[in-house]
Write an enzyme that holds these catalytic residues in place. Structure first.
Site, PDB file in Angstrom:
ATOM      1  N   ASP A 251       0.814  -1.212   0.000  1.00 29.68           N
ATOM      2  CA  ASP A 251       0.000   0.000   0.000  1.00 29.68           C
ATOM      3  C   ASP A 251       0.852   1.270   0.000  1.00 29.68           C
ATOM      4  O   ASP A 251       0.446   2.304   0.503  1.00 29.68           O
ATOM      5  CB  ASP A 251      -0.969   0.010   1.182  1.00 29.68           C
ATOM      6  CG  ASP A 251      -0.251  -0.046   2.524  1.00 29.68           C
ATOM      7  OD1 ASP A 251       0.972  -0.282   2.524  1.00 29.68           O
ATOM      8  OD2 ASP A 251      -0.915   0.149   3.563  1.00 29.68           O
TER       9      ASP A 251
ATOM     10  N   HIS B  27      25.890   0.843 -17.366  1.00 31.37           N
ATOM     11  CA  HIS B  27      24.741   1.255 -16.564  1.00 31.37           C
ATOM     12  C   HIS B  27      24.823   0.668 -15.158  1.00 31.37           C
ATOM     13  O   HIS B  27      23.817   0.229 -14.600  1.00 31.37           O
ATOM     14  CB  HIS B  27      23.434   0.858 -17.255  1.00 31.37           C
ATOM     15  CG  HIS B  27      23.142   1.652 -18.486  1.00 31.37           C
ATOM     16  ND1 HIS B  27      22.186   1.296 -19.416  1.00 31.37           N
ATOM     17  CD2 HIS B  27      23.685   2.809 -18.951  1.00 31.37           C
ATOM     18  CE1 HIS B  27      22.171   2.188 -20.396  1.00 31.37           C
ATOM     19  NE2 HIS B  27      23.070   3.112 -20.141  1.00 31.37           N
TER      20      HIS B  27
ATOM     21  N   ASP C 234      28.171   9.178 -13.151  1.00 29.22           N
ATOM     22  CA  ASP C 234      27.214   9.664 -14.150  1.00 29.22           C
ATOM     23  C   ASP C 234      25.963  10.046 -13.375  1.00 29.22           C
ATOM     24  O   ASP C 234      25.215   9.179 -12.904  1.00 29.22           O
ATOM     25  CB  ASP C 234      26.928   8.562 -15.170  1.00 29.22           C
ATOM     26  CG  ASP C 234      26.099   9.053 -16.360  1.00 29.22           C
ATOM     27  OD1 ASP C 234      25.378  10.048 -16.210  1.00 29.22           O
ATOM     28  OD2 ASP C 234      26.164   8.400 -17.425  1.00 29.22           O
TER      29      ASP C 234
ATOM     30  N   ASP D  30      22.589  15.857 -17.213  1.00 30.04           N
ATOM     31  CA  ASP D  30      23.217  14.543 -17.411  1.00 30.04           C
ATOM     32  C   ASP D  30      24.720  14.749 -17.569  1.00 30.04           C
ATOM     33  O   ASP D  30      25.203  15.045 -18.666  1.00 30.04           O
ATOM     34  CB  ASP D  30      22.609  13.880 -18.648  1.00 30.04           C
ATOM     35  CG  ASP D  30      23.083  12.451 -18.855  1.00 30.04           C
ATOM     36  OD1 ASP D  30      23.831  11.936 -17.992  1.00 30.04           O
ATOM     37  OD2 ASP D  30      22.710  11.847 -19.873  1.00 30.04           O
TER      38      ASP D  30
ATOM     39  N   HIS E 170      29.252   2.601 -27.206  1.00 33.81           N
ATOM     40  CA  HIS E 170      27.964   3.296 -27.199  1.00 33.81           C
ATOM     41  C   HIS E 170      28.026   4.528 -28.099  1.00 33.81           C
ATOM     42  O   HIS E 170      29.068   4.870 -28.668  1.00 33.81           O
ATOM     43  CB  HIS E 170      27.557   3.688 -25.769  1.00 33.81           C
ATOM     44  CG  HIS E 170      28.530   4.556 -25.043  1.00 33.81           C
ATOM     45  ND1 HIS E 170      28.686   5.896 -25.311  1.00 33.81           N
ATOM     46  CD2 HIS E 170      29.415   4.264 -24.036  1.00 33.81           C
ATOM     47  CE1 HIS E 170      29.597   6.403 -24.501  1.00 33.81           C
ATOM     48  NE2 HIS E 170      30.072   5.440 -23.732  1.00 33.81           N
TER      49      HIS E 170
ATOM     50  N   HIS F  46      22.996  12.039 -26.926  1.00 35.33           N
ATOM     51  CA  HIS F  46      21.544  11.932 -27.124  1.00 35.33           C
ATOM     52  C   HIS F  46      20.901  13.287 -26.828  1.00 35.33           C
ATOM     53  O   HIS F  46      21.505  14.166 -26.211  1.00 35.33           O
ATOM     54  CB  HIS F  46      20.960  10.854 -26.202  1.00 35.33           C
ATOM     55  CG  HIS F  46      21.327  11.014 -24.756  1.00 35.33           C
ATOM     56  ND1 HIS F  46      20.696  11.906 -23.908  1.00 35.33           N
ATOM     57  CD2 HIS F  46      22.290  10.414 -23.998  1.00 35.33           C
ATOM     58  CE1 HIS F  46      21.235  11.835 -22.697  1.00 35.33           C
ATOM     59  NE2 HIS F  46      22.215  10.938 -22.722  1.00 35.33           N
TER      60      HIS F  46
ATOM     61  N   HIS G 223      16.908  10.824 -21.822  1.00 38.36           N
ATOM     62  CA  HIS G 223      17.065  10.465 -23.229  1.00 38.36           C
ATOM     63  C   HIS G 223      15.828  11.031 -23.912  1.00 38.36           C
ATOM     64  O   HIS G 223      14.810  10.350 -24.063  1.00 38.36           O
ATOM     65  CB  HIS G 223      17.166   8.954 -23.418  1.00 38.36           C
ATOM     66  CG  HIS G 223      18.463   8.389 -22.938  1.00 38.36           C
ATOM     67  ND1 HIS G 223      18.766   7.049 -22.976  1.00 38.36           N
ATOM     68  CD2 HIS G 223      19.564   8.983 -22.404  1.00 38.36           C
ATOM     69  CE1 HIS G 223      19.985   6.840 -22.479  1.00 38.36           C
ATOM     70  NE2 HIS G 223      20.481   8.000 -22.135  1.00 38.36           N
TER      71      HIS G 223
ATOM     72  N   GLU H 126      29.329  12.478 -24.983  1.00 38.62           N
ATOM     73  CA  GLU H 126      29.853  11.612 -23.930  1.00 38.62           C
ATOM     74  C   GLU H 126      30.737  10.473 -24.447  1.00 38.62           C
ATOM     75  O   GLU H 126      30.380   9.301 -24.359  1.00 38.62           O
ATOM     76  CB  GLU H 126      28.703  11.032 -23.115  1.00 38.62           C
ATOM     77  CG  GLU H 126      27.569  10.417 -23.951  1.00 38.62           C
ATOM     78  CD  GLU H 126      26.417   9.936 -23.092  1.00 38.62           C
ATOM     79  OE1 GLU H 126      26.655   9.080 -22.215  1.00 38.62           O
ATOM     80  OE2 GLU H 126      25.292  10.416 -23.297  1.00 38.62           O
TER      81      GLU H 126
ATOM     82  N   TYR I  31      36.464   1.955 -22.174  1.00 36.98           N
ATOM     83  CA  TYR I  31      36.202   0.951 -21.141  1.00 36.98           C
ATOM     84  C   TYR I  31      37.071  -0.272 -21.455  1.00 36.98           C
ATOM     85  O   TYR I  31      36.788  -1.012 -22.402  1.00 36.98           O
ATOM     86  CB  TYR I  31      34.717   0.578 -21.124  1.00 36.98           C
ATOM     87  CG  TYR I  31      33.825   1.808 -21.186  1.00 36.98           C
ATOM     88  CD1 TYR I  31      33.450   2.483 -20.036  1.00 36.98           C
ATOM     89  CD2 TYR I  31      33.395   2.308 -22.424  1.00 36.98           C
ATOM     90  CE1 TYR I  31      32.659   3.619 -20.099  1.00 36.98           C
ATOM     91  CE2 TYR I  31      32.604   3.444 -22.498  1.00 36.98           C
ATOM     92  CZ  TYR I  31      32.243   4.100 -21.335  1.00 36.98           C
ATOM     93  OH  TYR I  31      31.464   5.221 -21.402  1.00 36.98           O
TER      94      TYR I  31
ATOM     95  N   ARG J  49      34.578   7.977 -18.745  1.00 37.13           N
ATOM     96  CA  ARG J  49      33.606   8.673 -19.592  1.00 37.13           C
ATOM     97  C   ARG J  49      33.571  10.133 -19.151  1.00 37.13           C
ATOM     98  O   ARG J  49      33.672  10.433 -17.962  1.00 37.13           O
ATOM     99  CB  ARG J  49      32.213   8.045 -19.483  1.00 37.13           C
ATOM    100  CG  ARG J  49      31.187   8.698 -20.406  1.00 37.13           C
ATOM    101  CD  ARG J  49      29.921   7.848 -20.614  1.00 37.13           C
ATOM    102  NE  ARG J  49      29.130   7.631 -19.415  1.00 37.13           N
ATOM    103  CZ  ARG J  49      29.060   6.485 -18.742  1.00 37.13           C
ATOM    104  NH1 ARG J  49      29.770   5.431 -19.156  1.00 37.13           N
ATOM    105  NH2 ARG J  49      28.311   6.367 -17.660  1.00 37.13           N
TER     106      ARG J  49
ATOM    107  N   GLU K 159      31.126  13.527 -19.913  1.00 33.80           N
ATOM    108  CA  GLU K 159      29.855  13.900 -20.554  1.00 33.80           C
ATOM    109  C   GLU K 159      29.459  15.318 -20.168  1.00 33.80           C
ATOM    110  O   GLU K 159      29.461  15.682 -18.991  1.00 33.80           O
ATOM    111  CB  GLU K 159      28.756  12.936 -20.124  1.00 33.80           C
ATOM    112  CG  GLU K 159      27.386  13.237 -20.701  1.00 33.80           C
ATOM    113  CD  GLU K 159      26.334  12.236 -20.250  1.00 33.80           C
ATOM    114  OE1 GLU K 159      25.289  12.136 -20.899  1.00 33.80           O
ATOM    115  OE2 GLU K 159      26.578  11.552 -19.226  1.00 33.80           O
TER     116      GLU K 159
END
Length: 454
Positions: free
Chosen positions: A37, A246, A263, A274, A353, A357, A364, A387, A391, A408, A410
């Site tokens: 609930d 991710h 990130d 982002d 990747h 975006h 996104h 970005e 890796y 990375r 970005e």
């Protein structure tokens, strides 16, 4: 929050783009059960938010361009929402109610949800076209199809169901792709708040803390500046975890000698930032870490040079990929000529990747990347991320000094008439700036060290 003037302008623009004698139906988001609930924190549907800003769940927005004057198009907007209810509001918070909604959100009319079926039948009747995002909300689909069937079977011969259903998303997606001055101001503020959070994480990092300690610093900084929620699941990946694109477990100890990839971006008035930054736990990059980091930064700067009206995402990405590939050859992670590696996409084992975006109400964000099968040119008013990353998996077939390094970088760029405006430029990212920042004293360094990982 955009002003009512801007919401009205958006609804009017949508009405002008719809076919003549059309109606559009947009449902609000629903509460989602978390456990038994209790519910997850409510987040309004982005399309609904874009068109009216009404903050409550279960509501509906109808926009009609059925013209009283055939020579003009007027967006007639009607909202359906929960009634005022003193007892319910004691438990679940205040409601606007139909009268309050009409007044506060500059709508032509508002009704109780109890009247939804009856009033929507009346509103749909006589329109030739229904604009609706079929498949976006299963419960909404069910209601709309039931209403259409009821109209078709209505005993009154004077009632007429729309004969044509049109997906409203292409129109709204294109509108949302180009940011107004008001939207840009909010996104600039979200970028600034998010940058402060990244800086705090850098200054707070030390060996023995856990990834979730940095996550807590980030979310606290968001909230202290009025952004209650992150725009997406925050990534704090230290060591080899930075190689998981991710990664959101955020439950491992920070170790000297490792990098941390964060990130994270806040959501402010519905709009996302982002940002990704990568930095050393110790405050100093090793030689190998520094070489790979500088390569990623050089690739990002090369991509930036392509961000201008007329360029495409492919041109932006190709510029970064060329720099990354040549750098990987120079450092010995790839063999052969630049042309051979580009043609065979050997770089994809280390950069798998896209370059970025769209960014806006969704992290996104909506908007087509191609038009008629061709890469669409960038235009002023678009906001995008850039970005690049590298890796190097722990089991990659490269020299040991590179193994397990994930990087990375970005940023969020607004396309302007003559280039771009980096909304996140205040967040340090050069090696010298990061190392200088991390040597500064931070009170948060006094947090007790927790070595054990969960």
């Amino acid at each position: 929050m955009p002003t009512n003037t801007e919401f009205c302008r958006r609804r009017q623009h949508l009405a002008e783009q719809m076919l003549a004698n059309s109606i559009c139906l947009i449902p609000a988001a629903q509460m989602v059960t978390r456990s038994r609930d209790t519910e997850y924190a409510f987040r309004q549907d982005s399309y609904f938010q874009y068109l009216c800003g009404f903050p409550e769940a279960q509501a509906w927005l109808a926009i009609s361009n059925q013209a009283n004057n055939p020579k003009s198009v007027n967006a007639h907007s009607v909202l359906f929402c929960a009634d005022k209810d003193e007892e319910a509001e004691i438990w679940h918070g205040r409601r606007f109610g139909p009268n309050g909604a009409k007044k506060h959100f500059a709508l032509d009319n508002a009704y109780s949800l109890d009247e939804l079926d009856e009033q929507l039948l009346e509103l749909l009747d006589g329109h030739d076209n229904l604009y609706f995002a079929q498949g976006h909300n299963a419960d909404a689909d069910e209601l709309v199809f039931a209403l259409l069937q009821a109209l078709r079977e209505a005993p009154k011969q004077s009632m007429q169901a729309p004969s044509n259903m049109v997906d409203v998303r292409p129109l709204l997606d294109e509108m949302r792709l180009f940011k107004s001055a008001g939207e840009i101001a909010i996104m600039r503020q979200a970028a600034d708040i998010s940058g402060k959070a990244h800086i705090r994480a850098m200054q707070s990092a030390k060996a023995g803390l856990n990834e979730y300690h940095l996550e807590a610093h980030i979310h606290h900084e968001f909230a202290m500046h009025g952004a209650k929620h992150p725009a997406y699941g925050t990534i704090v990946g230290s060591g080899v975890n930075a190689c998981i694109l991710h990664y959101t477990d955020n439950n491992q100890a920070l170790n000297d000698g490792d990098l941390v990839l964060i990130d994270a971006g806040c959501e402010l008035q519905g709009y996302a930032a982002d940002i990704t930054r990568t930095f050393p736990v110790s405050g100093q990059f090793t030689v190998s870490q520094g070489q790979l980091y500088q390569l990623v930064l050089d690739a990002q700067l090369a991509a930036f040079e392509q961000v201008k009206p007329g360029s495409t995402f492919k041109q932006v990405g190709d510029a970064a990929i060329k720099v990354l590939t040549q750098g990987l050859i120079t450092l010995g992670l790839l063999a052969g000529s630049l042309r051979f590696n580009l043609d065979n996409k050997t770089y994809r084992q280390f950069f798998m990747h896209g370059i970025g975006h769209w960014l806006g109400l969704d992290v996104h964000d909506v908007g087509h990347y191609k038009i008629a099968g061709q890469d669409r040119p960038l235009q002023a008013g678009m906001v995008l991320t850039i970005e690049p990353g590298l890796y190097i998996a722990p089991d990659a077939d490269v020299a040991e000094q590179w193994l397990g390094i994930g990087i990375r970088i970005e940023d969020n760029l607004l396309v302007t008439a003559d280039g771009y405006d980096n909304l996140t430029q205040q967040t340090p990212k050069t090696i010298s700036a990061i190392e200088a920042l991390m040597t500064q004293t931070s009170l948060s360094k006094n947090i007790p060290t927790q070595v054990k990982s969960s």
